[in-house]
Design a protein around this motif. Sequence first.
Motif, PDB file in Angstrom:
ATOM      1  N   SER A   4      46.407  39.476  38.921  1.00 51.26           N
ATOM      2  CA  SER A   4      45.783  38.160  38.936  1.00 51.26           C
ATOM      3  C   SER A   4      46.793  37.058  39.254  1.00 51.26           C
ATOM      4  O   SER A   4      46.523  36.173  40.069  1.00 51.26           O
ATOM      5  CB  SER A   4      45.113  37.905  37.591  1.00 51.26           C
ATOM      6  N   LEU A   7      47.790  37.446  42.899  1.00 53.81           N
ATOM      7  CA  LEU A   7      46.698  37.042  43.789  1.00 53.81           C
ATOM      8  C   LEU A   7      46.583  35.526  43.872  1.00 53.81           C
ATOM      9  O   LEU A   7      46.405  34.967  44.954  1.00 53.81           O
ATOM     10  CB  LEU A   7      45.382  37.645  43.302  1.00 53.81           C
ATOM     11  N   ARG A   8      46.709  34.851  42.759  1.00 55.78           N
ATOM     12  CA  ARG A   8      46.592  33.391  42.763  1.00 55.78           C
ATOM     13  C   ARG A   8      47.772  32.732  43.484  1.00 55.78           C
ATOM     14  O   ARG A   8      47.607  31.703  44.122  1.00 55.78           O
ATOM     15  CB  ARG A   8      46.503  32.838  41.347  1.00 55.78           C
ATOM     16  N   ARG A  13      44.865  39.471  48.905  1.00 58.04           N
ATOM     17  CA  ARG A  13      44.566  40.602  48.030  1.00 58.04           C
ATOM     18  C   ARG A  13      45.500  41.791  48.282  1.00 58.04           C
ATOM     19  O   ARG A  13      46.008  42.393  47.352  1.00 58.04           O
ATOM     20  CB  ARG A  13      43.112  41.030  48.214  1.00 58.04           C
ATOM     21  N   PHE A  77      37.650  36.892  45.952  1.00 60.96           N
ATOM     22  CA  PHE A  77      37.873  37.060  44.530  1.00 60.96           C
ATOM     23  C   PHE A  77      37.238  35.932  43.720  1.00 60.96           C
ATOM     24  O   PHE A  77      37.508  35.782  42.556  1.00 60.96           O
ATOM     25  CB  PHE A  77      39.367  37.183  44.214  1.00 60.96           C
ATOM     26  N   HIS A  91      40.073  27.143  45.700  1.00 58.15           N
ATOM     27  CA  HIS A  91      41.096  28.173  45.911  1.00 58.15           C
ATOM     28  C   HIS A  91      41.945  27.854  47.145  1.00 58.15           C
ATOM     29  O   HIS A  91      43.154  28.073  47.142  1.00 58.15           O
ATOM     30  CB  HIS A  91      40.455  29.552  46.048  1.00 58.15           C
ATOM     31  N   GLN A 110      46.101  29.366  34.348  1.00 61.01           N
ATOM     32  CA  GLN A 110      45.505  30.698  34.328  1.00 61.01           C
ATOM     33  C   GLN A 110      46.050  31.518  33.169  1.00 61.01           C
ATOM     34  O   GLN A 110      45.304  32.153  32.444  1.00 61.01           O
ATOM     35  CB  GLN A 110      45.770  31.435  35.635  1.00 61.01           C
ATOM     36  N   GLU A 111      47.362  31.485  32.988  1.00 59.92           N
ATOM     37  CA  GLU A 111      47.993  32.258  31.924  1.00 59.92           C
ATOM     38  C   GLU A 111      48.099  31.470  30.622  1.00 59.92           C
ATOM     39  O   GLU A 111      48.526  32.009  29.615  1.00 59.92           O
ATOM     40  CB  GLU A 111      49.381  32.728  32.364  1.00 59.92           C
TER      41      GLU A 111
END
Length: 149
Positions: A4, A7-8, A13, A77, A91, A110-111
């Motif tokens: 993840s 990907l970000r 991908r 995604f 995105h 995100q994290e």
Amino acid sequence: MVFSIALRILSDRFLAEEVAQDVFLELHAALVGLSTEKHVLHWLRRVTVHRSIDAVRQRDRRPEVVMDTTDLPDVSFEASLGDPLLSRQIHQLVASLPVTQRAVLVLRYQEDLMPEEIADTLNMPVATVKSHLQRTLRLLREKAVRVLG
């Protein structure tokens, strides 16, 4: 988590899969020196971000061959909830950021890492992380106003 983050940061991908695989191979070699689960998570985030940044730099140096993707299935995604067009545009806005700013944004939102943890992960001063966050959010707002209206 590893895939993840990659990907970000990479917005690709297949490249994110390669980075994730490399990170886990590297983890296998380094597992002896990692003592706790928290240490492993920190190590994974740190290595994933650095390998992703390296991959962006390598990608930018290599010429890309453009291929016809009309026959390929859509492997986006984006989440199926909400407006997919808006999600895709957001995105794209995030993907247009410089790689370090994108990494800081991914780790923060995100994290859900605090600036001190991000600074430790990226080997930069906390003040630099905070200024990256401020500038990145301001830049995203400006881009969103121009693109989304």
